[in-house]
Design a protein around this motif. Structure first.
Motif, PDB file in Angstrom:
ATOM      1  N   GLN A 261     -10.944   0.409   4.812  1.00 22.01           N
ATOM      2  CA  GLN A 261     -10.492   1.009   3.584  1.00 22.01           C
ATOM      3  C   GLN A 261     -11.543   1.491   2.617  1.00 22.01           C
ATOM      4  O   GLN A 261     -11.568   2.663   2.107  1.00 22.01           O
ATOM      5  CB  GLN A 261      -9.231   0.428   2.969  1.00 22.01           C
ATOM      6  CG  GLN A 261      -8.439   1.366   1.764  1.00 22.01           C
ATOM      7  CD  GLN A 261      -7.908   2.477   2.228  1.00 22.01           C
ATOM      8  OE1 GLN A 261      -7.309   2.693   3.468  1.00 22.01           O
ATOM      9  NE2 GLN A 261      -8.259   3.714   1.326  1.00 22.01           N
ATOM     10  N   LYS A 262     -12.147   0.370   2.318  1.00 22.28           N
ATOM     11  CA  LYS A 262     -13.518   0.763   1.360  1.00 22.28           C
ATOM     12  C   LYS A 262     -14.386   1.642   1.840  1.00 22.28           C
ATOM     13  O   LYS A 262     -14.909   2.414   1.221  1.00 22.28           O
ATOM     14  CB  LYS A 262     -14.208  -0.680   1.160  1.00 22.28           C
ATOM     15  CG  LYS A 262     -13.231  -1.547   0.226  1.00 22.28           C
ATOM     16  CD  LYS A 262     -14.150  -2.612  -0.542  1.00 22.28           C
ATOM     17  CE  LYS A 262     -13.363  -3.549  -1.398  1.00 22.28           C
ATOM     18  NZ  LYS A 262     -13.518  -4.878  -1.005  1.00 22.28           N
TER      19      LYS A 262
ATOM     20  N   MET B   7       0.902  -1.184  -0.006  1.00 18.73           N
ATOM     21  CA  MET B   7       0.076  -0.021   0.046  1.00 18.73           C
ATOM     22  C   MET B   7       0.700   1.345  -0.008  1.00 18.73           C
ATOM     23  O   MET B   7       1.931   1.099   0.404  1.00 18.73           O
ATOM     24  CB  MET B   7      -0.982   0.137   1.209  1.00 18.73           C
ATOM     25  CG  MET B   7      -1.973  -1.057   1.054  1.00 18.73           C
ATOM     26  SD  MET B   7      -2.935  -0.825   2.823  1.00 18.73           S
ATOM     27  CE  MET B   7      -1.787  -1.053   3.848  1.00 18.73           C
TER      28      MET B   7
ATOM     29  N   TYR C 225      -8.883  -3.664   5.063  1.00 21.55           N
ATOM     30  CA  TYR C 225      -9.525  -3.399   3.687  1.00 21.55           C
ATOM     31  C   TYR C 225     -10.930  -2.963   3.729  1.00 21.55           C
ATOM     32  O   TYR C 225     -11.335  -2.482   2.951  1.00 21.55           O
ATOM     33  CB  TYR C 225      -9.208  -4.554   2.859  1.00 21.55           C
ATOM     34  CG  TYR C 225      -7.454  -4.759   2.643  1.00 21.55           C
ATOM     35  CD1 TYR C 225      -6.824  -3.803   1.980  1.00 21.55           C
ATOM     36  CD2 TYR C 225      -6.814  -5.811   3.298  1.00 21.55           C
ATOM     37  CE1 TYR C 225      -5.429  -3.949   1.740  1.00 21.55           C
ATOM     38  CE2 TYR C 225      -5.410  -5.801   3.212  1.00 21.55           C
ATOM     39  CZ  TYR C 225      -4.803  -4.925   2.469  1.00 21.55           C
ATOM     40  OH  TYR C 225      -3.412  -5.085   2.219  1.00 21.55           O
TER      41      TYR C 225
END
Lengths: 323, 323, 323, 323
Positions: free
Chosen positions: D45-46, D3, D42
């Motif tokens: 993060q979305k 990332m 994740y």
């Protein structure tokens, strides 16, 4: 050409319950030899090598540390022993008697031993660790009580030489001293009894230190902790300034209640204060084998209940606990 | 709960000239146990544990590896030994005779031994290292020649189990196998003779490998190197493609002249080719103890001077050198 | 007080596709500054600092490395530049033209560039790495071809100073030189073109080296490899003795066929030899900027097809390949 | 595929006085990404990515953290922001106002800010570090006071996501949060002001912690320390049992006098207690954004001067000191 100081120790632990220590100890001690050897080390080594090889008529470790008698050797040899060992001054922990040579150390460490012995588990056949063992006086006494394998750790190299001088005469492979600090110990979980006397107050983090001690114990093992304490309730903790009784590097002096509580919090069981004692001048004093300042210089001349800095005079507690 | 596979080895080297190896070996093998243990390891271990304890009437290591005779044990025990050892197939290096059980390995490693023995220094009282030792057949033969302390290294764990099966019957602490690759050896500078047979062509960097071998030798020590070579002058080197005689991971096959020159360049003295030999079908072949493909499958059926890929058929040279 | 030599480089890569290099590079270069700085480094640094700040009327990198003209500066300044840069002798790779100062280097590196340029992919907008870049002559030419970001690596600190002297005048943050060897590169997988000229024969392990080069390339990237070769078939490899053309540390000189085959084996695609060339005296020779021995001293005076040691004279091949 | 969370941060520090941090930080954070990423990372993060991109009509950081107004966006967008941010519950430190969405956090962290602000040095143009910064509320307020570069560290990844949600709207590269604990900080010696609020009592070793804080300060820098204290003299230190106000992992609660003395012993200058405050129910309470237990559940229902365990109720002190 590496020294072979510790090969015999490695050989022993490879064959006993400390074998897992081999995963880090030889590397640590090899690094120690390369980087940290005292400037006088080889000179000291020669002093050890110059000690006469004697045949002690007896080895007494149970009630004192007494090697043979004056009669075992010639007067010249006795003189030589005395002169050579004087090179390792200051002698702090003792006393030792070697073929009639009386090493009259600053501390009567036998007094402390007498105070704690009635309160600890029988050492017979036990694996024993003494953290901050100094010259190793108590190592011999532990062995005298029948301990199977005794390890002391102390980073001060002069103390290691004093120990090795004794070992020169006693020759007991089950008593060992390693020149490392407690912070270099992995979690050995292997000792039946761990002693840590006179160390806690020198640690910046007493909690980490207590956890480190716990990590050395085999299941059911016993900790014998001796340290400076102060009077007070469980919320009383003295952190002195730069000096305490002229010692630098003194951090936490808890009350007995506070210390017991810390230990319980960390999972020690059956934590009990078995002795507290104000150090007497008879126990810590100047001698011909330790010629610099001693207890009477550390206390307020007008008020022996205070240190020279005005703190409470040294009060020492012995705490025993199990895991 | 760490296994104690190597504690006895540590104990031995702590007392001999390999003590300095303790600064890294226990840590490496401890990491190996944690991370690299073969999935079948504990099953294999049980197989070893199930082997009967026998009292061999004799141990022959000089002219073969022969443990006792059929008469030493019952028929049932013999059957059991045979059945249990079948679990460790494929057996590549041998042969072994265990109480009448003939482990007829793929390779007649004794042929190679016979070829090289006349050319090497007497192994009597020597410290000997065998790099890429497989099941350790030659380790026993080295000991049979009087070597004082024999160490083999080979990362293949099945081979270690084969070795330990033999050790179960022979019980000789001076013969050892460690499950590590040559790349994990520190510069021990301690062995009187180093063998490296059948390894060089598997190394991506033959120069680094030769330097690594050199670093294991004590001053004046001897290297016995066996590897695949090709015909040609000192500028001839074969690097095969993906496969050589169906083997993956084959890199440099120099001519004898080239290899000798490399070794001289690296400081080896007195480098001499003592034997070259085209491997015969009698020396490497399928047996009941190794049931997959062997030499005859690796060669061109129409032209046994070529591998199946069209390279020159395996030609092996033995080179002896000193430092 | 750490030097800030590389902070601008870190800043650039943090913002481009090389950001992952930050996980190791600053630590490596920080260790380099602490442990490996050349004894003359700070003296050299002062020499750089003493260079006049000029405003070049032009920067030519496409057909040569030419910075401004003599007219841009005073005669005194020109003299000063010339004198200061003489401190960085020997100048091996070039030539450079700085405000009319012609640094006539040992090598006409532009000749090599001219030979290879027609055969490589257009560098426009590419990330380019030059391994073993020397003073960085080709870095400038790569940038002159439109490369977006150019990195050279070479552990020789004198060459870095030569580069920084050029950078003093050119001031182009997209051209960089790092004082590290190829062995310190992680697997960056990021460069569109990797050059490795004159390095392979200095590596003890050419296979590891080629894999290391491959690991620097982005998918589809191109390798431009230049090295010494010898005549011969795919089994021909010269490993010279202590010296080759008086150079120490020369290891593998394969034939073109052998080298191409090695590269194919390692997974390079479309491997082609685009040029071979016997180095001419015009290309490598003594100059006022490099006053020690050069090519003509390295060859047999009676037979220029041989080195002074009797090896084949330097024949250089350029090989281009993709992954 | 790493990332790129921190590349911009690396780019910034490469260009400012924190450049030396690059020698360890990228490696630490790379290891963090590989080994320590939260299982929900994740997904979180979305959630961040799903936040609408808005154009705030104003950014207020000085007197509150207020981003734009409800009028800047549609009702649907506001609803979406509110719903998405609810995913990051529990919100502990705040409050935040985002386009009319009021994130009513458990703590009124603005109260604490108001208490300390009069007593600290003007933050204008300072490099500021906040250790244990939680969601980063105070980071914004520090920037609101004109700090030049603000770094917060907190290992709790949910708090980092809350911070990044705010950063999504504010977009200020000079305010940063790193997901690391204080124990991962090298001795940066670079910050003009270091804040450490609500952390000391969670550290097993308060002395080591204070030294670690000191090591982050630039010469002449200022420490702002906030922690739980108890009433008492300089020898009073509470070490609670397993829980304090239902919190696990609470270790040392010294009196103000004890804490001031510790800091002086460690070399802090001009140490002064600028505020003590009994936490009120208005400052720490359950809200729709933090639905689990809060202060009123932690205190003795019959005696709000005691915690539920019978310890003194939370008393917090702010201490300011210089080096």
């Amino acid at each position: 050409m590496p020294m072979k100081l510790f090969n015999k120790f490695y050989q022993q632990i490879a064959g006993n319950r400390l074998a897992h220590w081999l995963t880090c100890l030889p590397e640590q001690l090899s690094a120690w030899q390369k980087n940290d050897l005292h400037g006088e080390f080889y000179k000291w080594q020669k002093t050890i090598d110059a000690l006469p090889n004697t045949k002690p008529s007896s080895i007494e470790l149970k009630d004192s540390v007494t090697i043979g008698s004056a009669e075992d050797i010639s007067e010249g040899e006795q003189k030589r022993i005395s002169n050579l060992l004087m090179n390792f001054k200051p002698w702090r922990k003792g006393p030792y008697h070697i073929h009639g040579v009386h090493i009259d150390t600053e501390w009567r460490s036998d007094f402390k031993w007498d105070r704690l012995k009635p309160h600890i588990s029988d050492l017979k056949n036990r694996y024993v660790l003494d953290i901050g063992c100094g010259s190793g006086y108590h190592l011999w006494r532990m062995r005298g009580e029948g301990a199977k394998f005794v390890v002391g750790v102390d980073p001060t190299q002069l103390f290691m030489m004093q120990f090795r001088a004794l070992q020169h005469f006693i020759k007991d492979d089950n008593v060992n001293l390693l020149p490392i600090g407690v912070e270099h110990l992995p979690q050995l979980k292997s000792f039946d009894t761990v002693f840590a006397m006179g160390v806690l107050y020198h640690r910046k983090s007493p909690i980490d230190f207590l956890q480190q001690l716990k990590a050395q114990l085999a299941p059911g093992g016993e900790l014998v902790l001796e340290t400076l304490v102060i009077e007070g309730d469980k919320h009383t903790v003295l952190v002195p300034g730069d000096r305490y009784a002229k010692m630098r590097n003194v951090w936490f002096l808890p009350s007995c209640d506070a210390l017991v509580f810390w230990m319980q919090r960390l999972g020690f069981k059956n934590v009990r204060v078995v002795n507290t004692d104000q150090t007497a001048f008879e126990e810590q004093r100047q001698t011909p084998w330790m010629e610099t300042e001693s207890l009477e210089d550390f206390l307020d001349p007008n008020d022996p209940t205070k240190t020279i800095e005005g703190h409470p005079a040294p009060l020492r507690a012995i705490i025993v606990a199990n895991i």
